[in-house]
Design a protein around this motif. Structure first.
Motif, mmCIF file in Angstrom:
data_model
loop_
_atom_site.group_PDB
_atom_site.id
_atom_site.type_symbol
_atom_site.label_atom_id
_atom_site.label_comp_id
_atom_site.label_asym_id
_atom_site.label_seq_id
_atom_site.Cartn_x
_atom_site.Cartn_y
_atom_site.Cartn_z
ATOM 1 N N TYR A 168 0.180 -7.529 -10.781
ATOM 2 C CA TYR A 168 -0.498 -7.104 -9.559
ATOM 3 C C TYR A 168 -1.475 -8.199 -9.119
ATOM 4 O O TYR A 168 -1.855 -9.068 -9.911
ATOM 5 C CB TYR A 168 -1.206 -5.762 -9.760
ATOM 6 C CG TYR A 168 -1.878 -5.579 -11.089
ATOM 7 C CD1 TYR A 168 -3.207 -5.978 -11.281
ATOM 8 C CD2 TYR A 168 -1.194 -5.001 -12.163
ATOM 9 C CE1 TYR A 168 -3.830 -5.810 -12.505
ATOM 10 C CE2 TYR A 168 -1.815 -4.847 -13.399
ATOM 11 C CZ TYR A 168 -3.121 -5.245 -13.561
ATOM 12 O OH TYR A 168 -3.743 -5.094 -14.775
ATOM 13 N N LEU A 230 2.752 -1.734 -9.632
ATOM 14 C CA LEU A 230 1.985 -1.560 -8.387
ATOM 15 C C LEU A 230 0.759 -0.672 -8.608
ATOM 16 O O LEU A 230 -0.279 -0.849 -7.958
ATOM 17 C CB LEU A 230 2.881 -0.952 -7.305
ATOM 18 C CG LEU A 230 3.984 -1.869 -6.755
ATOM 19 C CD1 LEU A 230 4.950 -1.074 -5.875
ATOM 20 C CD2 LEU A 230 3.382 -3.032 -5.960
ATOM 21 N N GLU A 246 7.972 -6.612 -2.064
ATOM 22 C CA GLU A 246 6.591 -6.527 -2.541
ATOM 23 C C GLU A 246 5.996 -7.923 -2.726
ATOM 24 O O GLU A 246 4.808 -8.137 -2.467
ATOM 25 C CB GLU A 246 6.539 -5.756 -3.867
ATOM 26 C CG GLU A 246 6.770 -4.253 -3.741
ATOM 27 C CD GLU A 246 8.239 -3.902 -3.554
ATOM 28 O OE1 GLU A 246 8.529 -2.734 -3.234
ATOM 29 O OE2 GLU A 246 9.110 -4.790 -3.740
ATOM 30 N N ARG A 249 5.000 -9.182 0.674
ATOM 31 C CA ARG A 249 3.782 -8.512 1.162
ATOM 32 C C ARG A 249 2.554 -8.882 0.347
ATOM 33 O O ARG A 249 1.424 -8.568 0.753
ATOM 34 C CB ARG A 249 3.975 -6.988 1.127
ATOM 35 C CG ARG A 249 4.984 -6.460 2.135
ATOM 36 C CD ARG A 249 4.825 -4.962 2.312
ATOM 37 N NE ARG A 249 5.131 -4.239 1.096
ATOM 38 C CZ ARG A 249 6.295 -3.626 0.853
ATOM 39 N NH1 ARG A 249 7.269 -3.687 1.745
ATOM 40 N NH2 ARG A 249 6.495 -2.983 -0.271
ATOM 41 N N SER A 251 1.906 -7.680 -2.705
ATOM 42 C CA SER A 251 1.496 -6.606 -3.610
ATOM 43 C C SER A 251 2.004 -6.817 -5.032
ATOM 44 O O SER A 251 1.540 -6.167 -5.969
ATOM 45 C CB SER A 251 1.984 -5.248 -3.085
ATOM 46 O OG SER A 251 3.375 -5.260 -2.848
#
Length: 299
Positions: A168, A230, A246, A249, A251
């Motif tokens: 993360y 996440l 992801e 983006r 994330s």
């Protein structure tokens, strides 16, 4: 000389077992044995030596093997020539592994529909072994599977998906972008694997550590593994395709691990020899076209 007897001979040699060859050919073991006995009578020689549970080609068997393989190949080419003249099917039955179904198949199906607007498509999602069995039984027309070897199928490499560690954004490794396996041995790990040989390579890397990794969550679904990362429950090795959106983006952040560089999941496109050649050629052309497959899938 019976082509089915020749087929049994080639399959037994490939799998090293009468039972395994019988399973792949969807025959009983006595039937396969009878076919070999018939072939041996026709050739007037013994083809296999049996040492306990193991079998080996005799010298005569070794001499005959390339001729049997060539006969089967010639037969399959002739079959392909006849079937290539057939009309396109009304329905195409496609099999795929879970990851292909989730991340590749929607876009591939749309591409197929644009190219073959008169065909209906039916998708079956299952593990590689099950898909191979369905293809052999005539229940599927083609399938996207993990890399495998089976002389009954024509097989083409289709997509290679790198396996990388994902963390993360505020994880301590996110800014570095690279680490060694020892640096993550105390991290909380989510471990996803799909049972392929590529995941065994990840296991072997962990076995090199002086203490076992801290695997808190073991899951068999990439979406579950991804969501745990996440939610900051841990970090995880994942195929790049499932984490692509992801990663774009921000994330999820990929971290290159030196010891696992080059590990990837390979998806192969398989079908019975000579079947659905136009459709196979379209899919392979799509993969090799000037527009990269990934751009096609997301664009």
């Amino acid at each position: 000389m019976n082509i089915e007897n020749m087929e049994a001979f080639v399959y037994i040699n490939h799998y090293g077992s009468f039972n395994k060859a019988a399973d792949v050919l969807f025959l009983s073991q006595p039937t396969v044995t009878a076919r070999i006995q018939s072939l041996e009578r026709e050739l007037d020689c013994r083809l296999f030596d049996r040492l306990g549970k193991q079998i080996h080609l005799t010298e005569k068997g070794k001499q005959f093997l390339p001729y049997a393989q060539q006969i089967l190949q010639t037969y399959q080419k002739g079959k392909h020539h006849l079937q290539s003249k057939r009309a396109m099917p009304n329905e195409l039955r496609i099999g795929s592994t879970v990851s292909v179904s989730n991340y590749l198949m929607p876009h591939l199906l749309m591409g197929l529909t644009r190219r073959f607007p008169d065909i209906k498509f039916k998708l079956t999602t299952a593990p590689t072994d099950e898909l191979a069995a369905k293809l052999s039984a005539g229940e599927l027309d083609l399938a996207f599977v993990r890399k495998m070897m089976n002389p009954a199928f024509q097989s083409y490499p289709f997509y290679e998906d790198p396996i990388r560690l994902y963390v993360y954004p505020d994880h301590r490794l996110a800014s570095a972008g690279r680490a060694s396996i020892r640096e993550i041995r105390h991290e909380t790990l989510v471990f996803f694997e799909c049972g392929s040989l590529d995941w065994l390579r990840i296991h072997r890397v962990f076995e090199s550590l002086d203490q076992p990794p801290n695997i808190v969550y073991q899951v068999d679904n990439s979406e579950t593994a991804k969501k745990l990362v996440l939610e900051r429950a841990g970090i995880c090795f994942l195929p790049g395709l499932c984490a692509r959106q992801e990663e774009e983006r921000g994330s999820l952040v990929p971290v290159d691990i030196t010891e696992t560089a080059g590990v990837s999941l390979q998806t192969n496109l398989i079908s019975l020899t000579g079947e659905n050649t136009d459709i196979l050629e379209f899919l392979l052309d799509l993969k090799q076209s000037s527009v990269p497959l990934m751009n096609y899938m997301i664009g």
